[in-house]
Design a protein around this motif. Structure first.
Motif, PDB file in Angstrom:
ATOM      1  N   PRO A  81      75.341  18.608 -48.091  1.00  0.00           N
ATOM      2  CA  PRO A  81      74.185  17.930 -47.488  1.00  0.00           C
ATOM      3  C   PRO A  81      73.092  17.623 -48.501  1.00  0.00           C
ATOM      4  O   PRO A  81      72.442  16.574 -48.421  1.00  0.00           O
ATOM      5  N   LEU A  82      72.899  18.508 -49.468  1.00  0.00           N
ATOM      6  CA  LEU A  82      71.861  18.277 -50.482  1.00  0.00           C
ATOM      7  C   LEU A  82      72.299  17.205 -51.467  1.00  0.00           C
ATOM      8  O   LEU A  82      71.513  16.330 -51.837  1.00  0.00           O
ATOM      9  N   VAL A  83      73.564  17.272 -51.890  1.00  0.00           N
ATOM     10  CA  VAL A  83      74.072  16.285 -52.849  1.00  0.00           C
ATOM     11  C   VAL A  83      73.965  14.893 -52.252  1.00  0.00           C
ATOM     12  O   VAL A  83      73.525  13.948 -52.905  1.00  0.00           O
ATOM     13  N   MET A  84      74.356  14.756 -50.970  1.00  0.00           N
ATOM     14  CA  MET A  84      74.332  13.438 -50.343  1.00  0.00           C
ATOM     15  C   MET A  84      72.907  12.926 -50.182  1.00  0.00           C
ATOM     16  O   MET A  84      72.671  11.730 -50.146  1.00  0.00           O
ATOM     17  N   ARG A  85      71.956  13.807 -50.069  1.00  0.00           N
ATOM     18  CA  ARG A  85      70.574  13.366 -49.847  1.00  0.00           C
ATOM     19  C   ARG A  85      69.810  13.132 -51.135  1.00  0.00           C
ATOM     20  O   ARG A  85      69.016  12.221 -51.228  1.00  0.00           O
ATOM     21  N   ARG A  86      70.030  13.983 -52.111  1.00  0.00           N
ATOM     22  CA  ARG A  86      69.143  13.917 -53.281  1.00  0.00           C
ATOM     23  C   ARG A  86      69.701  13.080 -54.416  1.00  0.00           C
ATOM     24  O   ARG A  86      68.950  12.540 -55.209  1.00  0.00           O
ATOM     25  N   LEU A  87      71.030  12.998 -54.522  1.00  0.00           N
ATOM     26  CA  LEU A  87      71.595  12.231 -55.626  1.00  0.00           C
ATOM     27  C   LEU A  87      71.886  10.815 -55.134  1.00  0.00           C
ATOM     28  O   LEU A  87      72.344  10.629 -54.016  1.00  0.00           O
ATOM     29  N   ASN A  88      71.630   9.819 -55.967  1.00  0.00           N
ATOM     30  CA  ASN A  88      71.980   8.458 -55.566  1.00  0.00           C
ATOM     31  C   ASN A  88      73.434   8.191 -55.927  1.00  0.00           C
ATOM     32  O   ASN A  88      74.096   9.026 -56.542  1.00  0.00           O
ATOM     33  N   THR A  89      73.907   7.012 -55.551  1.00  0.00           N
ATOM     34  CA  THR A  89      75.343   6.731 -55.678  1.00  0.00           C
ATOM     35  C   THR A  89      75.831   6.878 -57.118  1.00  0.00           C
ATOM     36  O   THR A  89      76.896   7.427 -57.364  1.00  0.00           O
ATOM     37  N   THR A  90      75.043   6.394 -58.056  1.00  0.00           N
ATOM     38  CA  THR A  90      75.469   6.494 -59.453  1.00  0.00           C
ATOM     39  C   THR A  90      75.540   7.947 -59.889  1.00  0.00           C
ATOM     40  O   THR A  90      76.455   8.353 -60.597  1.00  0.00           O
ATOM     41  N   GLU A  91      74.558   8.713 -59.480  1.00  0.00           N
ATOM     42  CA  GLU A  91      74.534  10.115 -59.912  1.00  0.00           C
ATOM     43  C   GLU A  91      75.685  10.917 -59.301  1.00  0.00           C
ATOM     44  O   GLU A  91      76.134  11.904 -59.870  1.00  0.00           O
ATOM     45  N   ARG A  92      76.154  10.473 -58.115  1.00  0.00           N
ATOM     46  CA  ARG A  92      77.250  11.188 -57.464  1.00  0.00           C
ATOM     47  C   ARG A  92      78.599  10.827 -58.057  1.00  0.00           C
ATOM     48  O   ARG A  92      79.546  11.579 -57.934  1.00  0.00           O
ATOM     49  N   LEU A  94      81.696   9.888 -60.729  1.00  0.00           N
ATOM     50  CA  LEU A  94      82.303  10.726 -61.761  1.00  0.00           C
ATOM     51  C   LEU A  94      81.540  10.628 -63.084  1.00  0.00           C
ATOM     52  O   LEU A  94      81.262  11.624 -63.738  1.00  0.00           O
ATOM     53  N   LEU A  95      81.175   9.391 -63.451  1.00  0.00           N
ATOM     54  CA  LEU A  95      80.445   9.192 -64.703  1.00  0.00           C
ATOM     55  C   LEU A  95      79.020   9.736 -64.592  1.00  0.00           C
ATOM     56  O   LEU A  95      78.456  10.248 -65.546  1.00  0.00           O
ATOM     57  N   GLY A  96      78.469   9.601 -63.374  1.00  0.00           N
ATOM     58  CA  GLY A  96      77.084   9.999 -63.162  1.00  0.00           C
ATOM     59  C   GLY A  96      76.825  11.458 -63.430  1.00  0.00           C
ATOM     60  O   GLY A  96      75.683  11.852 -63.706  1.00  0.00           O
ATOM     61  N   THR A  97      77.880  12.284 -63.355  1.00  0.00           N
ATOM     62  CA  THR A  97      77.670  13.711 -63.598  1.00  0.00           C
ATOM     63  C   THR A  97      77.142  13.953 -65.002  1.00  0.00           C
ATOM     64  O   THR A  97      76.594  15.010 -65.296  1.00  0.00           O
ATOM     65  N   LEU A  98      77.309  12.949 -65.890  1.00  0.00           N
ATOM     66  CA  LEU A  98      76.837  13.117 -67.267  1.00  0.00           C
ATOM     67  C   LEU A  98      75.347  12.799 -67.405  1.00  0.00           C
ATOM     68  O   LEU A  98      74.705  13.183 -68.379  1.00  0.00           O
ATOM     69  N   LEU A  99      74.802  12.088 -66.395  1.00  0.00           N
ATOM     70  CA  LEU A  99      73.380  11.727 -66.468  1.00  0.00           C
ATOM     71  C   LEU A  99      72.514  12.987 -66.434  1.00  0.00           C
ATOM     72  O   LEU A  99      72.786  13.910 -65.677  1.00  0.00           O
ATOM     73  N   PRO A 100      71.472  13.013 -67.261  1.00  0.00           N
ATOM     74  CA  PRO A 100      70.598  14.196 -67.265  1.00  0.00           C
ATOM     75  C   PRO A 100      69.916  14.416 -65.917  1.00  0.00           C
ATOM     76  O   PRO A 100      69.753  15.551 -65.479  1.00  0.00           O
ATOM     77  N   SER A 101      69.560  13.310 -65.226  1.00  0.00           N
ATOM     78  CA  SER A 101      68.878  13.484 -63.941  1.00  0.00           C
ATOM     79  C   SER A 101      69.810  14.139 -62.937  1.00  0.00           C
ATOM     80  O   SER A 101      69.402  15.010 -62.162  1.00  0.00           O
ATOM     81  N   ALA A 102      71.106  13.736 -62.961  1.00  0.00           N
ATOM     82  CA  ALA A 102      72.078  14.332 -62.055  1.00  0.00           C
ATOM     83  C   ALA A 102      72.257  15.810 -62.367  1.00  0.00           C
ATOM     84  O   ALA A 102      72.351  16.649 -61.478  1.00  0.00           O
ATOM     85  N   LYS A 103      72.286  16.105 -63.667  1.00  0.00           N
ATOM     86  CA  LYS A 103      72.466  17.503 -64.079  1.00  0.00           C
ATOM     87  C   LYS A 103      71.333  18.370 -63.559  1.00  0.00           C
ATOM     88  O   LYS A 103      71.543  19.449 -63.016  1.00  0.00           O
ATOM     89  N   ALA A 104      70.115  17.877 -63.729  1.00  0.00           N
ATOM     90  CA  ALA A 104      68.950  18.653 -63.284  1.00  0.00           C
ATOM     91  C   ALA A 104      68.994  18.876 -61.782  1.00  0.00           C
ATOM     92  O   ALA A 104      68.777  19.985 -61.292  1.00  0.00           O
ATOM     93  N   LYS A 105      69.334  17.792 -61.048  1.00  0.00           N
ATOM     94  CA  LYS A 105      69.372  17.913 -59.589  1.00  0.00           C
ATOM     95  C   LYS A 105      70.467  18.873 -59.147  1.00  0.00           C
ATOM     96  O   LYS A 105      70.282  19.666 -58.231  1.00  0.00           O
ATOM     97  N   ARG A 106      71.619  18.778 -59.821  1.00  0.00           N
ATOM     98  CA  ARG A 106      72.717  19.661 -59.434  1.00  0.00           C
ATOM     99  C   ARG A 106      72.369  21.127 -59.690  1.00  0.00           C
ATOM    100  O   ARG A 106      72.773  22.012 -58.943  1.00  0.00           O
ATOM    101  N   LYS A 107      71.622  21.353 -60.749  1.00  0.00           N
ATOM    102  CA  LYS A 107      71.229  22.713 -61.072  1.00  0.00           C
ATOM    103  C   LYS A 107      70.293  23.254 -59.994  1.00  0.00           C
ATOM    104  O   LYS A 107      70.435  24.391 -59.516  1.00  0.00           O
ATOM    105  N   GLU A 108      69.360  22.404 -59.602  1.00  0.00           N
ATOM    106  CA  GLU A 108      68.411  22.772 -58.557  1.00  0.00           C
ATOM    107  C   GLU A 108      69.155  23.089 -57.244  1.00  0.00           C
ATOM    108  O   GLU A 108      68.884  24.094 -56.587  1.00  0.00           O
TER     109      GLU A 108
END
Lengths: 354, 276
Positions: A81-92, A94-108
């Motif tokens: 539920p958090l991933v679907m709400r906070r990360l945008n499509t690019t961040e979700r 496969l490639l997006g996992t490398l984005l720093p913003s995605a990393k920070a959000k996933r950590k949170e």
């Protein structure tokens, strides 16, 4: 469903209870937005949500089958539920996992998932798949997935009915405690009157697509407004006998077939006691005795062919099957219902024994 | 195990072994021929193992007489593209037919079933004309496009999705997924066994397909393996069966490997969907 008018207070634990097919699950699905109502309005915090998609209603739901994603681990399930709400499509992606913003959000998100897991003591299960969990563990994971988003209300659709009897009693206490701790609104659907009675602030009894009564458990039990409510709540079932009102407020079980003022008299097993035949309004033969240890439920077959259950104290004199006994009810705890099943308010006297 | 059940089980297995041996016979002849020198292939005594091994000669001949590597690559590109596009179309369609309620759903599914009955040879000519007008004949697109919508795949996946609990879909909606996210994030992972089964069907069919490539392409740079083998046969090599069989063996080998890899999942998928 017809004329549903239900006002749920902020932070309350309300149960929708009724036999299967009474519309309670449908009502819950309409509140959640998974199903569309054919008429009427749903308001959350005073604002209508009729045209709003389920995910934007700020509600979380726990399903009877738990509905965990089988291919994800416990931690991933809770994070959805958090991933679907906070990360945008690019961040979700496969490639997006490398984005720093995605990393920070996933950590949170991982941190929040961790806290919820700790709160429900399922931290040791985080890396397991749902298939390897027991029913009770899955139920907790489903709860955690609902909790992690901190929704304004929780909708629960019979979340305990897939657990065994022992687990159910334990989970009952846990969910009630969780409600006190979170202070959010819980809407809980169940067919089990015991679950409704033990956990709720208020109970809405539904039957045939209608809400018959909304009240506190005490009120529902002691002041049922409808015979069907009285019959549904309480175990063993309330005794119901055909009776007639004579002289305005005298209840007679020995009425003539032609008598007017026919009513249905009901009393709970604990509101009656066994007595001698001589001074009892009702008499019969003991048919069966159920000994539950703390209670003794005596089934008496009356002359009219009705089975009446009376609670006795196991410490007292033990009646025997086949004994002829009289039954005396507590007049203050008598319920009288009209032939339309509605409660007829008033105080009644029992007909003097013949 | 009692003596009786042992006997009946032995009988069963003998029967199955005989049928399996019969099915494998042409395959065995192919492999055996591919390692024989030319003079031994038509000798009067039938031998499984040649007196003089010609493995290296036949197989090098197979690779040098025709651009076999190119044909194999074409085969990989075409089957992979077909399967990828089929999945892209099939999963959303099957999801809609299985889990969404919309006007005309039954009719749409009826059309899917109806299309299952149409053999593709029957529509080959219209397809050919269509591709001619679009100007796509003799290209990779001609080999791939006609197969991107697989009604069999839609049917198979729809049957599988019917078994996925509705609660799971509802939970995904509550969790904030869009319908397409549900297809790719919830249904796809749940459908891996069925998808593997479908993948094997699809890849085997299009890898082995001879009819459509024969119709659709004429330049040999687009030849798929089966076409390649035949072109090979007509070439100057004449009826040189040793290298021909070697080429055939090489072409079948990838499929065999694929099936062995996917075997467990394949059988699971078939069992799940209740097909066959």
């Amino acid at each position: 469903m017809k004329r549903i008018d239900l006002d749920i207070r902020d932070g309350e634990f309300i149960s929708l209870v009724g036999p299967s097919g009474c519309g309670k699950s449908t009502l819950l699905r309409i509140i959640s937005g998974l199903e569309q109502q054919s008429g009427g309005s749903i308001l959350l915090d005073g604002a209508t949500v009729d045209r709003i998609r389920p995910r934007d209603r700020d509600l979380a739901m726990v399903f009877q089958s738990y509905a965990l994603y089988p291919h994800l681990t416990v931690a991933e399930n809770i994070a959805v539920p958090l991933v679907m709400r906070r990360l945008n499509t690019t961040e979700r992606s496969l490639l997006g996992t490398l984005l720093p913003s995605a990393k920070a959000k996933r950590k949170e998100i991982a941190g929040e998932v961790g806290r919820v897991c700790d709160a429900l003591s399922i931290s040791m299960l985080k890396d397991r798949k749902p298939a390897s969990l027991s029913g009770g563990q899955r139920q907790r994971v489903a709860l955690a997935r609902a909790m992690v988003r901190k929704p304004s209300a929780f909708l629960m659709d019979e979340p305990l009915s897939n657990l065994d009897a022992k687990m159910r009693v334990q989970a009952r206490g846990e969910i009630a405690a969780l409600h006190r701790q979170l202070g959010s609104t819980f809407i809980y659907v169940t067919h089990d009157q015991a679950e409704a009675m033990t956990m709720s602030d208020r109970i809405a009894v539904m039957m045939g697509g209608e809400i018959l009564q909304v009240d506190t458990p005490d009120q529902i039990y002691q002041m049922p407004l409808d015979l069907r409510v009285a019959e549904f709540i309480g175990s063993p079932k309330i005794n119901v006998l055909q009776a007639a009102l004579t002289e305005g407020d005298v209840l007679s079980f020995t009425f003539a077939d032609t008598a007017n003022n026919r009513v249905q008299a009901a009393f709970r097993p604990e509101a009656a006691r066994l007595a001698g035949i001589a001074n009892a309004p009702l008499a019969g033969v003991i048919h069966h005795i159920e000994n539950l240890g703390a209670d003794l439920f005596v089934q008496v077959m009356t002359a009219g062919g009705n089975l009446v259950v009376v609670r006795c104290d196991p410490g007292g004199i033990r009646p025997a099957i086949g004994d002829k006994v009289g039954i005396v009810m507590d007049e203050a705890r008598l319920h009288v219902f009209g032939t339309d099943n509605r409660r007829i308010e008033g105080s009644y006297r029992l007909e003097a024994p013949l | 195990m009692t003596a009786r059940s042992f006997v009946s089980s032995a009988l069963r297995h003998t029967a199955l072994l005989l049928i399996a041996a019969f099915a494998l016979l042409p395959f065995a002849v192919m492999v055996s021929t591919s390692i024989k020198p030319a003079d031994e292939i038509f000798s009067e005594t039938l031998r499984w193992w040649p007196q003089k091994l010609a493995v290296i000669e036949n197989y090098t001949e197979a690779f040098s007489a025709a651009p076999l590597m190119l044909y194999l690559m074409n085969g990989v590109v075409v089957t992979a593209a077909i399967f990828f596009l089929q999945v892209l179309v099939t999963l959303p369609a099957a999801y809609a037919l299985a889990k969404l309620h919309f006007f005309g759903r039954r009719l749409a599914f009826g059309f899917v079933l109806f299309c299952l009955l149409i053999p593709y040879q029957a529509i080959a000519v219209p397809l050919f004309i269509l591709l001619y007008y679009v100007g796509l004949l003799d290209s990779y697109s001609a080999l791939v496009l006609p197969f991107t919508i697989s009604v069999f795949g839609i049917f198979l996946m729809r049957q599988f999705f019917m078994g996925v609990p509705d609660d799971l879909v509802d939970a995904a909606r509550m969790d904030g997924m869009s319908e397409l996210s549900i297809v790719w994030r919830v249904m796809l992972p749940a459908a891996i066994p069925a998808l593997t089964a479908f993948g094997v069907f699809s890849i085997v069919t299009h890898w082995n397909d001879y009819f459509w490539p024969l119709v659709a392409v004429s330049s040999d740079k687009y030849f798929t393996p089966p076409l390649g083998v035949m072109a090979f046969r007509n070439a100057e090599a004449g009826n040189d069966f040793g290298p021909l069989m070697a080429a055939a063996t090489i072409i079948v080998a990838p499929l065999l490997c694929l099936f062995l890899l996917a075997q467990r999942r394949f059988i699971e998928g078939i069992a799940f969907t209740g097909i066959k």
